[in-house]
Design a protein around this motif. Structure first.
Motif, PDB file in Angstrom:
ATOM      1  N   LEU A   1       0.827  -1.212   0.000  1.00 54.33           N
ATOM      2  CA  LEU A   1       0.000   0.000   0.000  1.00 54.33           C
ATOM      3  C   LEU A   1       0.862   1.263   0.000  1.00 54.33           C
ATOM      4  CD1 LEU A   1      -2.876  -0.954   2.481  1.00 54.33           C
ATOM      5  CD2 LEU A   1      -3.069  -0.539   0.023  1.00 54.33           C
ATOM      6  N   ILE A   2       1.916   1.251   0.783  1.00 60.60           N
ATOM      7  CA  ILE A   2       2.835   2.386   0.817  1.00 60.60           C
ATOM      8  C   ILE A   2       3.417   2.617  -0.578  1.00 60.60           C
ATOM      9  CG2 ILE A   2       5.064   3.194   1.703  1.00 60.60           C
ATOM     10  CD1 ILE A   2       4.370   1.652   4.333  1.00 60.60           C
TER      11      ILE A   2
ATOM     12  N   GLY B   1      -7.541   7.699  -2.780  1.00 59.71           N
ATOM     13  CA  GLY B   1      -8.849   7.183  -2.388  1.00 59.71           C
ATOM     14  C   GLY B   1      -8.870   5.674  -2.300  1.00 59.71           C
ATOM     15  N   GLY B   2      -8.315   5.013  -3.302  1.00 56.20           N
ATOM     16  CA  GLY B   2      -8.240   3.552  -3.295  1.00 56.20           C
ATOM     17  C   GLY B   2      -7.356   3.031  -2.178  1.00 56.20           C
TER      18      GLY B   2
ATOM     19  N   GLU C   1      -8.434   0.563   0.915  1.00 57.00           N
ATOM     20  CA  GLU C   1      -7.714  -0.675   1.220  1.00 57.00           C
ATOM     21  C   GLU C   1      -7.133  -0.631   2.630  1.00 57.00           C
ATOM     22  OE1 GLU C   1      -5.138  -2.490  -1.897  1.00 57.00           O
ATOM     23  OE2 GLU C   1      -5.729  -0.713  -3.067  1.00 57.00           O
ATOM     24  N   LEU C   2      -6.664   0.527   3.030  1.00 54.21           N
ATOM     25  CA  LEU C   2      -6.080   0.685   4.355  1.00 54.21           C
ATOM     26  C   LEU C   2      -7.123   0.482   5.452  1.00 54.21           C
ATOM     27  CD1 LEU C   2      -3.543   1.328   5.956  1.00 54.21           C
ATOM     28  CD2 LEU C   2      -4.104   3.757   5.717  1.00 54.21           C
ATOM     29  N   GLU C   3      -8.325   0.993   5.240  1.00 51.09           N
ATOM     30  CA  GLU C   3      -9.401   0.775   6.220  1.00 51.09           C
ATOM     31  C   GLU C   3      -9.654  -0.717   6.406  1.00 51.09           C
ATOM     32  OE1 GLU C   3     -12.916   3.911   6.651  1.00 51.09           O
ATOM     33  OE2 GLU C   3     -12.661   3.196   4.596  1.00 51.09           O
ATOM     34  N   GLN C   4      -9.766  -1.437   5.300  1.00 48.74           N
ATOM     35  CA  GLN C   4     -10.016  -2.877   5.374  1.00 48.74           C
ATOM     36  C   GLN C   4      -8.835  -3.604   5.994  1.00 48.74           C
ATOM     37  OE1 GLN C   4     -12.979  -4.349   4.784  1.00 48.74           O
ATOM     38  NE2 GLN C   4     -11.962  -6.075   5.732  1.00 48.74           N
TER      39      GLN C   4
END
Length: 135
Positions: free
Chosen positions: A27-28, A45-46, A50-53
């Motif tokens: 993700l980073i 935004g994407g 993904e980070l929330e999940q």
């Protein structure tokens, strides 16, 4: 282009947790690559979704293991998770509200999360869980 590469010192010795930590590194790098291409705000935004999940899934696993085996520092570890989750929620809310350019701020937050939470806090529980048979 990579901002951070997975290194052996990131490993906590538990393959499931390490695989989730690899996802954070991805993700980073996804956000960084978007920034280098001039589309950081579009990618953000994407990445935040993904980070929330990721945070929900990853923290739930760690907390279940730590609490289940009676890890002495469980409450402190959970409090750190709660703090990180709150920060992610704040970034999501700011992004959804269209507030400012957040890409660099989120990138540095994620880098610090990796370096401070995983390399420091998560490494502390590694031997405890392994000693309790978690592999």
């Amino acid at each position: 282009m990579l901002f951070i590469e997975w290194r052996p010192e990131f490993s906590v010795g538990i393959p499931t947790i390490d695989a989730q930590h690899v996802k954070l590194v991805q993700l980073i790098n996804k956000l960084y690559d978007g920034m280098m291409r001039g589309s950081g705000q579009n990618v953000l935004g994407g990445v935040l979704g993904e980070l929330e999940q990721y945070a929900k899934t990853h923290f739930a696993l760690e907390e279940r293991l730590l609490n289940g085996f009676g890890y002495p520092e469980y409450r402190q570890h959970k409090a750190e998770h709660d703090k990180l989750t709150t920060q992610v929620d704040q970034y999501v809310n700011a992004y959804d509200a269209g507030k400012g350019q957040l890409s660099m701020e989120v990138l540095m937050f994620l880098k610090n999360w990796l370096e401070n939470h995983i390399l420091a806090t998560d490494k502390q529980y590694s031997h405890f869980l392994i000693d309790h048979g978690v592999r």
